[in-house]
Design a protein around this motif. Structure first.
Motif, PDB file in Angstrom:
ATOM      1  N   ASN A  41     -28.929 -14.585 120.147  1.00 45.33           N
ATOM      2  CA  ASN A  41     -28.992 -16.045 120.151  1.00 45.33           C
ATOM      3  C   ASN A  41     -30.222 -16.574 119.413  1.00 45.33           C
ATOM      4  N   ARG A  42     -31.110 -15.644 119.003  1.00 48.12           N
ATOM      5  CA  ARG A  42     -32.304 -16.013 118.254  1.00 48.12           C
ATOM      6  C   ARG A  42     -32.796 -14.772 117.512  1.00 48.12           C
ATOM      7  N   PRO A  43     -33.576 -14.933 116.430  1.00 52.74           N
ATOM      8  CA  PRO A  43     -34.065 -13.763 115.691  1.00 52.74           C
ATOM      9  C   PRO A  43     -34.827 -12.813 116.613  1.00 52.74           C
ATOM     10  N   ALA A  44     -34.527 -11.529 116.472  1.00 50.26           N
ATOM     11  CA  ALA A  44     -35.173 -10.545 117.344  1.00 50.26           C
ATOM     12  C   ALA A  44     -35.137  -9.178 116.682  1.00 50.26           C
ATOM     13  N   LEU A  45     -36.111  -8.344 117.061  1.00 45.77           N
ATOM     14  CA  LEU A  45     -36.152  -6.957 116.643  1.00 45.77           C
ATOM     15  C   LEU A  45     -35.410  -6.148 117.706  1.00 45.77           C
ATOM     16  N   VAL A  46     -34.331  -5.505 117.312  1.00 48.72           N
ATOM     17  CA  VAL A  46     -33.441  -4.850 118.275  1.00 48.72           C
ATOM     18  C   VAL A  46     -33.476  -3.343 118.067  1.00 48.72           C
ATOM     19  N   ARG A  47     -33.728  -2.616 119.149  1.00 42.68           N
ATOM     20  CA  ARG A  47     -33.628  -1.154 119.131  1.00 42.68           C
ATOM     21  C   ARG A  47     -32.256  -0.758 119.673  1.00 42.68           C
ATOM     22  N   TYR A  48     -31.651   0.219 119.036  1.00 43.86           N
ATOM     23  CA  TYR A  48     -30.309   0.621 119.438  1.00 43.86           C
ATOM     24  C   TYR A  48     -30.143   2.129 119.273  1.00 43.86           C
ATOM     25  N   ARG A  49     -29.075   2.640 119.849  1.00 45.70           N
ATOM     26  CA  ARG A  49     -28.688   4.028 119.604  1.00 45.70           C
ATOM     27  C   ARG A  49     -27.182   4.161 119.777  1.00 45.70           C
ATOM     28  N   TRP A  50     -26.622   5.160 119.098  1.00 41.00           N
ATOM     29  CA  TRP A  50     -25.195   5.451 119.177  1.00 41.00           C
ATOM     30  C   TRP A  50     -24.981   6.632 120.118  1.00 41.00           C
ATOM     31  N   LEU A  51     -24.007   6.507 120.991  1.00 42.87           N
ATOM     32  CA  LEU A  51     -23.604   7.596 121.873  1.00 42.87           C
ATOM     33  C   LEU A  51     -22.237   8.086 121.421  1.00 42.87           C
ATOM     34  N   LEU A  52     -22.136   9.382 121.130  1.00 40.58           N
ATOM     35  CA  LEU A  52     -20.867   9.998 120.745  1.00 40.58           C
ATOM     36  C   LEU A  52     -20.434  10.907 121.880  1.00 40.58           C
ATOM     37  N   THR A 110     -33.850   0.805 114.569  1.00 40.51           N
ATOM     38  CA  THR A 110     -34.380  -0.519 114.905  1.00 40.51           C
ATOM     39  C   THR A 110     -34.069  -1.446 113.744  1.00 40.51           C
ATOM     40  N   VAL A 111     -33.521  -2.627 114.036  1.00 39.30           N
ATOM     41  CA  VAL A 111     -33.166  -3.580 112.989  1.00 39.30           C
ATOM     42  C   VAL A 111     -33.607  -4.985 113.404  1.00 39.30           C
ATOM     43  N   LYS A 112     -33.867  -5.792 112.414  1.00 41.57           N
ATOM     44  CA  LYS A 112     -34.154  -7.211 112.630  1.00 41.57           C
ATOM     45  C   LYS A 112     -32.831  -7.961 112.586  1.00 41.57           C
ATOM     46  N   VAL A 113     -32.516  -8.673 113.652  1.00 39.80           N
ATOM     47  CA  VAL A 113     -31.230  -9.363 113.754  1.00 39.80           C
ATOM     48  C   VAL A 113     -31.456 -10.867 113.760  1.00 39.80           C
ATOM     49  N   ARG A 114     -30.778 -11.521 112.843  1.00 35.38           N
ATOM     50  CA  ARG A 114     -30.727 -12.990 112.826  1.00 35.38           C
ATOM     51  C   ARG A 114     -29.269 -13.377 112.971  1.00 35.38           C
ATOM     52  N   ASP A 115     -28.915 -13.855 114.128  1.00 35.42           N
ATOM     53  CA  ASP A 115     -27.533 -14.183 114.486  1.00 35.42           C
ATOM     54  C   ASP A 115     -26.711 -12.914 114.692  1.00 35.42           C
ATOM     55  N   SER A 116     -26.459 -12.131 113.626  1.00 37.62           N
ATOM     56  CA  SER A 116     -25.659 -10.918 113.769  1.00 37.62           C
ATOM     57  C   SER A 116     -26.010  -9.929 112.664  1.00 37.62           C
ATOM     58  N   ARG A 117     -25.755  -8.660 112.955  1.00 34.72           N
ATOM     59  CA  ARG A 117     -26.012  -7.611 111.972  1.00 34.72           C
ATOM     60  C   ARG A 117     -25.178  -6.384 112.325  1.00 34.72           C
ATOM     61  N   LYS A 118     -24.683  -5.713 111.278  1.00 32.11           N
ATOM     62  CA  LYS A 118     -23.872  -4.519 111.477  1.00 32.11           C
ATOM     63  C   LYS A 118     -24.737  -3.264 111.326  1.00 32.11           C
TER      64      LYS A 118
END
Length: 373
Positions: free
Chosen positions: A186-197, A206-214
């Motif tokens: 809902n606002r610009p943010a630095l997002v940490r993520y991981r994929w689980l298989l 880690t990516v910078k997200v503004r609204d949405s990012r793939k």
């Protein structure tokens, strides 16, 4: 011997000489004196913790209590201390009792804990006789308090899908099953993520997200399988996407056919020299081994290679002079072998004359020539 600290505590209560003597006897009394029945019977209940199992923000205070029962006849001094699960002990405390009969004394203590702990507390009576209670267990589980969310907090959503979600074909190192995840804020943010298989960490970032990012990752399947991948957003605003399912059906790899068809051409001259050439028609790539025979005797061998696709490969021939019974005619055979097939081809050669006693066979040899008798 009575400790100086205990004597000072007894003096603070203005204990008489008789009471101090009784306390001293209690401090040194052992199991033998208790067994004789001369000393009064003292009991202490198992300490109770309140709360017994704490879970919440720390520091946390736990209250302990126990009841000590002491037979009293006249003036009696009760001395006790707390035993802690970490091996330490509290200071000795005393209570002056008077009267007759069994007196109940409720003792209490409060301990503040800053960290997680699992332990126990016990009461040790030192006078008028020694007695130790059973251990009372307790636990403290410190939890980080959850802060109430406000409109300033970042809200994160995530969803995922497989591409392709279903695959049927040969599973090679270049075969990939990919996954794409969409992170929305809902606002610009630095997002940490991981994929689980299938429950195991396969990728992270880690990516910078503004609204949405793939974000995405891919893996190479080695066998037929079904499974799922899930995108997890880490941190205080963490969340999980849906599980993106996939299905892989690996086909068995069949090597291309390399059937072989051998053919030869044989000639013989008036000098009884037999010459032969050959070829092999193949339907696939690979090594082609060959062996030449004259009347069952090997005269030449080697190998060559066939290119991709259906082709005809020339087989190096040979030249040999025959003698003896071989001049009356015979058979030349070519044997061809590949990794997936083999073939033979035979052809007769014509007689080249009759050998007389006066004829001396020419046994000289040249490269690629043989004498067959």
């Amino acid at each position: 011997m009575v400790s100086a600290a205990l004597v000072r505590r007894a003096a603070a209560f203005s204990a008489s000489a008789a009471v101090l003597a009784t306390l001293s006897a209690g401090l040194v009394a052992g199991p033998a004196s208790a067994a004789t029945g001369k000393a009064p019977k003292v009991t202490a209940s198992t300490p109770a913790a309140a709360p017994a199992d704490f879970e919440g923000s720390c520091p946390a205070t736990v209250n302990f209590s126990s009841t000590i029962k002491v037979p009293v006849k006249g003036k009696t001094v009760l001395a006790y201390r707390w035993l802690h699960g970490d091996g330490s002990k509290s200071k000795v405390q005393t209570v002056k009792l008077t009267g007759k009969g069994v007196k109940s004394v409720k003792v209490k203590q409060a301990i503040t804990f800053k960290d997680d702990v699992k332990g126990w507390e016990a009461i040790q009576v030192l006078a008028p006789v020694k007695f130790t209670s059973k251990k009372g267990s307790f636990s403290v589980d410190c939890k980080t308090p959850v802060k109430p969310r406000t409109h300033l907090d970042v809200n994160v959503k995530a969803r995922a899908w497989a591409t392709p979600s279903s695959y049927t074909g040969y599973c090679t190192p270049s075969t990939k099953i990919g996954f794409v995840g969409l992170i929305q804020t809902n606002r610009p943010a630095l997002v940490r993520y991981r994929w689980l298989l299938n429950g195991h960490v396969a990728d992270y970032g880690t990516v910078k997200v503004r609204d949405s990012r793939k974000v995405g990752f891919a893996f190479t399947p080695r066998h037929s399988e079904r499974g799922w991948a899930q995108l997890q957003v880490l941190g205080s605003n963490g969340t999980y996407s849906n599980r993106a399912g996939y299905k892989v059906s690996c086909k068995s790899y069949e090597a291309p056919s390399t059937d072989v068809d051998a053919s030869i051409s044989v000639t013989s001259g008036s000098d009884c020299t037999v010459r032969s050439t050959g070829s092999a028609r193949t339907s696939g790539p690979g090594r082609v081994g060959y062996t030449w025979y004259v009347n069952g005797t090997q005269v030449s061998s080697g190998q060559t290679y066939a290119p991709r696709g259906r082709s005809t490969v020339s087989i190096p021939g040979f030249s040999t002079k025959v003698t003896g019974n071989a001049v009356k005619g015979g058979v030349v055979t070519l044997s061809v072998t590949t990794a997936h097939g083999s073939d033979t081809a035979s052809e007769r050669y014509a007689p080249c004359g009759v050998t007389t006693q006066s004829e001396v066979p020419d046994t000289s040899k040249t490269i690629g020539s043989h004498v067959i008798g």
